[in-house]
Design a protein around this motif. Structure first.
Motif, PDB file in Angstrom:
ATOM      1  N   LYS A 118       0.339  -1.545  -0.077  1.00 33.95           N
ATOM      2  CA  LYS A 118       0.332   0.177  -0.123  1.00 33.95           C
ATOM      3  C   LYS A 118       0.962   1.437   0.266  1.00 33.95           C
ATOM      4  N   GLY A 119       0.149   2.224  -0.954  1.00 33.82           N
ATOM      5  CA  GLY A 119       1.557   3.477  -0.908  1.00 33.82           C
ATOM      6  C   GLY A 119       2.530   3.031  -1.584  1.00 33.82           C
ATOM      7  N   LEU A 120       3.088   1.798  -2.434  1.00 38.77           N
ATOM      8  CA  LEU A 120       4.167   1.644  -2.293  1.00 38.77           C
ATOM      9  C   LEU A 120       4.812   1.808  -1.464  1.00 38.77           C
ATOM     10  N   ALA A 121       4.891   1.780  -0.351  1.00 37.79           N
ATOM     11  CA  ALA A 121       5.522   1.895   0.725  1.00 37.79           C
ATOM     12  C   ALA A 121       7.322   0.740   0.898  1.00 37.79           C
ATOM     13  N   GLY A 122       8.341   1.361   0.413  1.00 40.33           N
ATOM     14  CA  GLY A 122       9.225   0.504   0.719  1.00 40.33           C
ATOM     15  C   GLY A 122       9.586   0.081  -0.663  1.00 40.33           C
ATOM     16  N   VAL A 123       9.191   0.112  -1.797  1.00 40.71           N
ATOM     17  CA  VAL A 123       8.851  -0.787  -2.804  1.00 40.71           C
ATOM     18  C   VAL A 123       9.968   0.136  -3.819  1.00 40.71           C
ATOM     19  N   VAL A 124      10.959  -0.723  -4.396  1.00 40.91           N
ATOM     20  CA  VAL A 124      11.757  -0.254  -4.645  1.00 40.91           C
ATOM     21  C   VAL A 124      11.935  -0.580  -6.939  1.00 40.91           C
ATOM     22  N   VAL A 125      11.260   0.995  -7.682  1.00 40.52           N
ATOM     23  CA  VAL A 125      10.182   0.969  -8.715  1.00 40.52           C
ATOM     24  C   VAL A 125      11.516   0.603  -9.686  1.00 40.52           C
ATOM     25  N   ASP A 126      12.796   1.665  -9.833  1.00 38.53           N
ATOM     26  CA  ASP A 126      13.259   2.142 -10.871  1.00 38.53           C
ATOM     27  C   ASP A 126      15.001   2.655 -10.454  1.00 38.53           C
ATOM     28  N   TYR A 127      15.625   2.788 -11.153  1.00 34.44           N
ATOM     29  CA  TYR A 127      16.858   3.758 -10.883  1.00 34.44           C
ATOM     30  C   TYR A 127      16.849   4.856 -11.009  1.00 34.44           C
ATOM     31  N   THR A 128      17.753   6.030 -10.590  1.00 34.57           N
ATOM     32  CA  THR A 128      17.165   7.144 -10.918  1.00 34.57           C
ATOM     33  C   THR A 128      19.167   7.570 -10.347  1.00 34.57           C
ATOM     34  N   ALA A 129      20.152   8.397 -11.201  1.00 33.01           N
ATOM     35  CA  ALA A 129      20.879   8.819 -10.993  1.00 33.01           C
ATOM     36  C   ALA A 129      20.963  10.791 -10.612  1.00 33.01           C
ATOM     37  N   VAL A 130      19.988  10.840 -10.399  1.00 34.58           N
ATOM     38  CA  VAL A 130      19.198  12.481 -10.249  1.00 34.58           C
ATOM     39  C   VAL A 130      20.165  13.138  -8.491  1.00 34.58           C
ATOM     40  N   SER A 131      19.285  11.703  -7.905  1.00 30.07           N
ATOM     41  CA  SER A 131      19.674  12.409  -6.421  1.00 30.07           C
ATOM     42  C   SER A 131      19.676  10.678  -5.810  1.00 30.07           C
ATOM     43  N   LYS A 132      20.108  10.771  -4.410  1.00 32.85           N
ATOM     44  CA  LYS A 132      19.654   9.948  -3.425  1.00 32.85           C
ATOM     45  C   LYS A 132      19.745  10.128  -1.628  1.00 32.85           C
ATOM     46  N   VAL A 133      18.174   9.548  -1.965  1.00 35.37           N
ATOM     47  CA  VAL A 133      17.833   9.367  -1.014  1.00 35.37           C
ATOM     48  C   VAL A 133      18.839   8.573   0.934  1.00 35.37           C
ATOM     49  N   ASN A 134      19.601   8.820   1.267  1.00 36.73           N
ATOM     50  CA  ASN A 134      19.810   7.649   2.438  1.00 36.73           C
ATOM     51  C   ASN A 134      19.030   8.188   4.163  1.00 36.73           C
ATOM     52  N   PRO A 135      18.459   7.446   4.361  1.00 32.62           N
ATOM     53  CA  PRO A 135      17.647   7.084   5.847  1.00 32.62           C
ATOM     54  C   PRO A 135      18.647   6.438   6.913  1.00 32.62           C
ATOM     55  N   GLU A 136      19.432   5.768   6.424  1.00 29.97           N
ATOM     56  CA  GLU A 136      20.514   5.588   6.974  1.00 29.97           C
ATOM     57  C   GLU A 136      21.888   6.319   7.780  1.00 29.97           C
ATOM     58  N   THR A 137      21.842   6.852   6.493  1.00 32.50           N
ATOM     59  CA  THR A 137      23.243   7.528   6.624  1.00 32.50           C
ATOM     60  C   THR A 137      23.039   9.053   7.012  1.00 32.50           C
ATOM     61  N   ASN A 138      21.120   9.255   7.030  1.00 31.51           N
ATOM     62  CA  ASN A 138      20.548  10.633   7.241  1.00 31.51           C
ATOM     63  C   ASN A 138      21.255  11.913   6.041  1.00 31.51           C
ATOM     64  N   SER A 139      21.201  11.205   4.869  1.00 31.58           N
ATOM     65  CA  SER A 139      21.996  12.192   3.491  1.00 31.58           C
ATOM     66  C   SER A 139      20.879  12.487   2.602  1.00 31.58           C
ATOM     67  N   LEU A 140      21.038  13.275   2.130  1.00 29.46           N
ATOM     68  CA  LEU A 140      21.253  13.338   0.907  1.00 29.46           C
ATOM     69  C   LEU A 140      21.778  13.626  -0.114  1.00 29.46           C
ATOM     70  N   LEU A 141      22.170  13.024  -1.478  1.00 29.91           N
ATOM     71  CA  LEU A 141      23.016  13.729  -2.378  1.00 29.91           C
ATOM     72  C   LEU A 141      22.389  13.927  -4.014  1.00 29.91           C
ATOM     73  N   TYR A 142      22.560  15.622  -4.453  1.00 25.78           N
ATOM     74  CA  TYR A 142      21.900  15.134  -5.306  1.00 25.78           C
ATOM     75  C   TYR A 142      23.444  15.434  -6.660  1.00 25.78           C
TER      76      TYR A 142
END
Ligand code: SDX
Length: 374
Positions: free
Chosen positions: A8-32
């Motif tokens: 439900k809500g696609l929670a936790g579902v990985v549907v594709d690759y992206t090279a635009v940004s990386k959201v990393n909850p483990e390290t609480n970081s965001l890369l553009y």
């Protein structure tokens, strides 16, 4: 009930690759495109970040100069767009005004359905350049003020603020606004970006995908939260009322706007940078009472629920101090996120597959109409 696993809500579902940004909850970081967003906010302008999201690298001096010229040459509010905005009631929500204006820009673009990277890049820059004029004019018309023409001697944020308020504010205000634009620009497959990718996956046009993204961002569970945060602050009034207000709100099972996130579960990586920008505005405008309320609600929430602030929590108060009307906050989010949306639209097209998930039927069993006598 079948044993099919529903996401439900696609929670936790990985549907594709992206090279635009990386959201990393483990390290609480965001890369553009590999750069930590905090470094970009401290060292770059929003224009440079827009270029980075679209091209994959930061611009060199010559590339930035050419980008400036292209963006600054398109900042004007087109007469047909202004007429359409003037025909809309002041009661229309600014997100509906913005969605309508983008539709008109698209409908007037003879190349709207041309989907080459070059054509989509020029549409992206056009929207980056024109959305500030739409948002600024919409706020001014609601206040009975005249249009302020764009200035091509100003950077993106200084020009946006000048068109809105009729003067260029202090460097502190311009920098805080620019930081907010950088932080709001991109966040992988959030609801509005994924919406834009779904529309793009059918090979519809960039303007249709952006209009769809605006529609998704409007909701208070997503971009509309920055406006909703300020409605909460106005409801609470003063810091000493925060505890009682929150107890009642949680008893009513209300979602507290500006808190929580589908991906970040230990805090939103962008909040410290936006809070630091808010702190500079609190000092600039001597807004200690607002900061006291901000801190009181955050402390009250921390004492009751393990749910931390997201980016909308500090950005709402920041836009209030800068002088935007509350209903204009989410259009400001659009002005920034249009860069992320269009980067994803171009990425989706580069290796497209129609986005069409499955569903598990749980309606009435097959049945048939009684034979009717003619
Ligand atoms: C943005 O995805 C992105 O990246 C989005 C964004 C971006 O840059 O694009 O980061 C921008 O949209 C930020 C989020 C802005 N929205 C809000 O501030 C609205 C308030 N937040 C909530 O609606 C909620 O936190 C969500 C929707 C943001 C996330 O919700 P989830 O992950 O789907 O979690 P959930 O709704 O299933 O909640 C889990 C539990 C529930 O409790 P129970 O029913 O299990 O007892 O946590 C509770 C929720 O009630 N909860 C909250 C809450 N958020 C979660 N309770 C009160 N207030 C909240 N804000």
């Amino acid at each position: 009930m079948s044993d099919t696993e529903i996401h439900k809500g696609l929670a936790g579902v990985v549907v594709d690759y992206t090279a635009v940004s990386k959201v990393n909850p483990e390290t609480n970081s965001l890369l553009y495109r590999g750069y930590p967003v905090q470094e970009l906010a401290a060292n770059c302008t929003f224009e440079e970040v827009a270029y980075l999201l679209w091209h994959g690298d930061l611009p060199d001096a010559a590339q930035l100069a050419a980008f400036h010229e292209l963006e600054r040459s398109q900042r004007g509010l087109d007469a047909n767009v202004r007429r359409a905005i003037d025909d809309l009631p002041l009661a229309a929500h600014p997100m509906d005004v913005l969605r309508t204006a983008v539709s008109i820009i698209g409908a007037n673009d003879p190349d709207a359905s041309v989907a080459t990277p070059e054509s989509n890049l020029s549409k992206s820059i056009r929207l980056l350049a024109k959305i500030p004029a739409i948002v600024a004019y919409d706020q001014r018309r609601r206040r009975g003020q005249d249009l302020v023409a764009p200035r091509d001697d100003l950077g993106y944020s200084a020009n946006f603020l000048n068109m809105t308020f009729g003067e260029v504010p202090s460097d502190v205000v311009v920098k805080a606004f620019d930081v907010s634009m950088i932080l709001y620009a991109e966040h992988s497959f959030n609801a509005s970006t994924f919406t834009a990718r779904v529309v793009t996956s059918t090979l519809s046009d960039l303007y249709s995908a952006v209009v769809a993204g605006i529609g998704a961002l409007k909701g208070p569970l997503h971009g509309g939260a920055n406006e909703a945060v300020m409605h909460v602050f106005d409801e609470i009034g003063t810091a000493d009322a925060a505890d009682a207000w929150l107890d009642e709100a949680l008893t009513e099972k209300r979602k507290i706007m500006g808190f929580g996130h589908r991906v970040y579960k230990n805090g939103d990586s962008r909040v410290p940078t936006m809070k630091a920008a808010l702190d500079t505005l609190v000092e600039e405008f001597d807004a200690q009472d607002l900061l006291a309320l901000y801190d009181a609600l955050e402390t009250a929430m921390e004492a009751r629920k393990p749910i931390k602030p997201n980016l909308d929590y500090p950005s709402g108060p920041a836009y209030r101090l800068i002088g935007y009307d509350t209903e204009m906050f989410t259009p400001l989010f659009v002005a920034s996120r249009v860069t992320g949306w269009t980067a994803h639209i171009m990425e989706q097209l580069a290796s497209n597959s129609l986005i069409r998930p499955l569903s598990e039927y749980d309606g009435p069993a097959e049945r048939h109409l009684p034979v009717r006598s003619l």
